[in-house]
Scaffold this motif. Structure first.
Motif, mmCIF file in Angstrom:
data_model
loop_
_atom_site.group_PDB
_atom_site.id
_atom_site.type_symbol
_atom_site.label_atom_id
_atom_site.label_comp_id
_atom_site.label_asym_id
_atom_site.label_seq_id
_atom_site.Cartn_x
_atom_site.Cartn_y
_atom_site.Cartn_z
ATOM 1 N N ALA A 40 -48.057 10.829 -22.933
ATOM 2 C CA ALA A 40 -46.828 10.296 -22.338
ATOM 3 C C ALA A 40 -46.338 9.127 -23.189
ATOM 4 C CB ALA A 40 -47.098 9.848 -20.907
ATOM 5 N N ARG A 41 -45.116 9.206 -23.668
ATOM 6 C CA ARG A 41 -44.600 8.175 -24.581
ATOM 7 C C ARG A 41 -44.110 6.937 -23.828
ATOM 8 N NH1 ARG A 41 -41.377 12.705 -28.233
ATOM 9 N NH2 ARG A 41 -43.285 13.752 -28.963
ATOM 10 N N ARG A 42 -43.557 7.124 -22.642
ATOM 11 C CA ARG A 42 -43.101 6.008 -21.808
ATOM 12 C C ARG A 42 -42.208 5.030 -22.583
ATOM 13 N NH1 ARG A 42 -45.312 5.630 -16.824
ATOM 14 N NH2 ARG A 42 -47.174 6.871 -16.330
ATOM 15 N N ASP A 43 -41.377 5.575 -23.432
ATOM 16 C CA ASP A 43 -40.459 4.755 -24.220
ATOM 17 C C ASP A 43 -39.152 4.592 -23.443
ATOM 18 O OD1 ASP A 43 -38.718 3.621 -26.018
ATOM 19 O OD2 ASP A 43 -38.937 5.172 -27.555
ATOM 20 N N ARG B 275 -38.089 6.221 -14.518
ATOM 21 C CA ARG B 275 -38.598 4.920 -14.942
ATOM 22 C C ARG B 275 -39.747 5.079 -15.940
ATOM 23 N NH1 ARG B 275 -39.976 1.784 -9.504
ATOM 24 N NH2 ARG B 275 -41.517 1.011 -10.995
ATOM 25 N N ALA B 276 -39.736 4.236 -16.970
ATOM 26 C CA ALA B 276 -40.805 4.295 -17.978
ATOM 27 C C ALA B 276 -42.158 3.944 -17.380
ATOM 28 C CB ALA B 276 -40.481 3.350 -19.140
ATOM 29 N N ASP B 277 -42.154 3.165 -16.286
ATOM 30 C CA ASP B 277 -43.419 2.776 -15.657
ATOM 31 C C ASP B 277 -43.714 3.589 -14.397
ATOM 32 O OD1 ASP B 277 -41.459 1.762 -14.005
ATOM 33 O OD2 ASP B 277 -42.357 -0.235 -13.792
ATOM 34 N N VAL C 84 -45.995 11.041 -14.932
ATOM 35 C CA VAL C 84 -45.162 11.527 -16.042
ATOM 36 C C VAL C 84 -45.390 13.027 -16.198
ATOM 37 C CG1 VAL C 84 -44.664 11.424 -18.510
ATOM 38 C CG2 VAL C 84 -45.207 9.326 -17.267
ATOM 39 N N ARG D 116 -41.432 10.511 -13.869
ATOM 40 C CA ARG D 116 -40.659 10.475 -15.108
ATOM 41 C C ARG D 116 -40.835 11.834 -15.770
ATOM 42 N NH1 ARG D 116 -38.698 6.991 -19.020
ATOM 43 N NH2 ARG D 116 -39.186 7.413 -21.213
ATOM 44 N N GLU E 195 -40.416 13.840 -19.321
ATOM 45 C CA GLU E 195 -40.226 13.693 -20.765
ATOM 46 C C GLU E 195 -40.111 15.080 -21.396
ATOM 47 O OE1 GLU E 195 -42.652 9.470 -21.342
ATOM 48 O OE2 GLU E 195 -43.286 11.233 -22.473
ATOM 49 N N ASN F 116 -49.301 14.107 -15.522
ATOM 50 C CA ASN F 116 -50.396 13.132 -15.662
ATOM 51 C C ASN F 116 -51.648 13.812 -16.224
ATOM 52 O OD1 ASN F 116 -48.789 11.055 -14.787
ATOM 53 N ND2 ASN F 116 -50.194 10.343 -13.196
#
Length: 249
Positions: free
Chosen positions: A69-72, A81-83, A87, A121, A123, A223
């Motif tokens: 997960a890049r969470r950019d 949300r990135a947080d 994901v 999130r 992606e 996840n």
């Protein structure tokens, strides 16, 4: 020579660990198998309809998959949300009929129930497997993202079933899709599509998927737990809720 050896070893270890988790899921759910050695006809595999079972035990999670997960926050090909505690990584092809089925039937419910509430999130990873038109559509999606219109383009591209490799994603029609997605700077869109940066971004996504053993679309990691194919919406909701619970939400 010396510099490449450790990198190759790390890639092999990562691929082996991740593929083990993915294959465990495939064995449990009865979904289509992923071919680890990259052999076989990828186009044929990607076009297969996944077999669905009503109840499946959750597949194992490996920590190395969570790290994908890049969470950019600036990732234009992600929504949510990135947080967010959960994901979902989606390896997908704009020409894949089952990717379209997921986009039309399941994704809107996930957006309403989880993304909009800050739980999930999504992606996107470009994973074109059906040849030139798939490649061009992936580049177009990336280019749309440069003008913050990836998800609008995604919606247009998947709005209806389209015949594969029959011109639905020709250069002219991709521009028409871009206009429908309200992309205003078409010259920039075309330049971005043709750029080395676009090709590198698509190649990066592909390599990530191939390193996992993915050869069919759609493929998902929630996840770190794999879900293969356009499974029923309930399967995705159960996986998201289980992941959220595990994350303390």
């Amino acid at each position: 020579m010396t510099a490449s050896t450790p990198s190759s070893s790390r890639r092999t270890r990562r691929r082996t660990i991740a593929a083990a988790a993915v294959l465990a899921a495939a064995a449990v759910t009865g979904a289509f198998a992923l071919m680890l050695d990259g052999s076989g006809n990828r186009d044929e595999a990607a076009g297969q309809s996944p077999v669905v079972t009503e109840s499946a035990a959750p597949a194992p999670v490996d920590e190395s998959l969570l790290a994908l997960a890049r969470r950019d926050p600036s990732d234009a090909l992600a929504v949510g949300r990135a947080d967010a505690p959960v994901v979902m990584i989606e390896y997908s092809d704009f020409q894949c009929p089952f990717c379209g089925q997921f986009a039309r039937k399941t994704e809107p419910e996930l957006l309403r129930s989880y993304v909009d509430k800050g739980v999930l999130r999504i992606e996107w990873r470009n994973f074109p497997v059906f040849g030139e038109e798939s490649e061009q559509a992936a580049l177009a999606g990336w280019a749309a993202g440069q003008q913050k219109k990836f998800w609008e383009f995604h919606h247009v591209a998947f709005s209806k079933p389209r015949e594969r490799n029959a011109g639905a994603f020709s250069a002219e029609r991709l521009v028409a899709m871009a206009r429908e997605a309200k992309i205003t700077d078409i010259e920039r869109f075309q330049a971005d599509m043709a750029s080395d940066e676009a090709r590198s971004a698509v190649r990066r996504d592909q390599e990530e998927g191939y390193n996992l053993g993915v050869t069919s679309t759609p493929a998902f990691l929630i996840n770190g737990r794999p879900i293969l194919g356009a499974q029923p919406t309930a399967a995705f909701k159960e996986a998201v809720e289980a992941a959220a619970k595990a994350a303390g939400r």
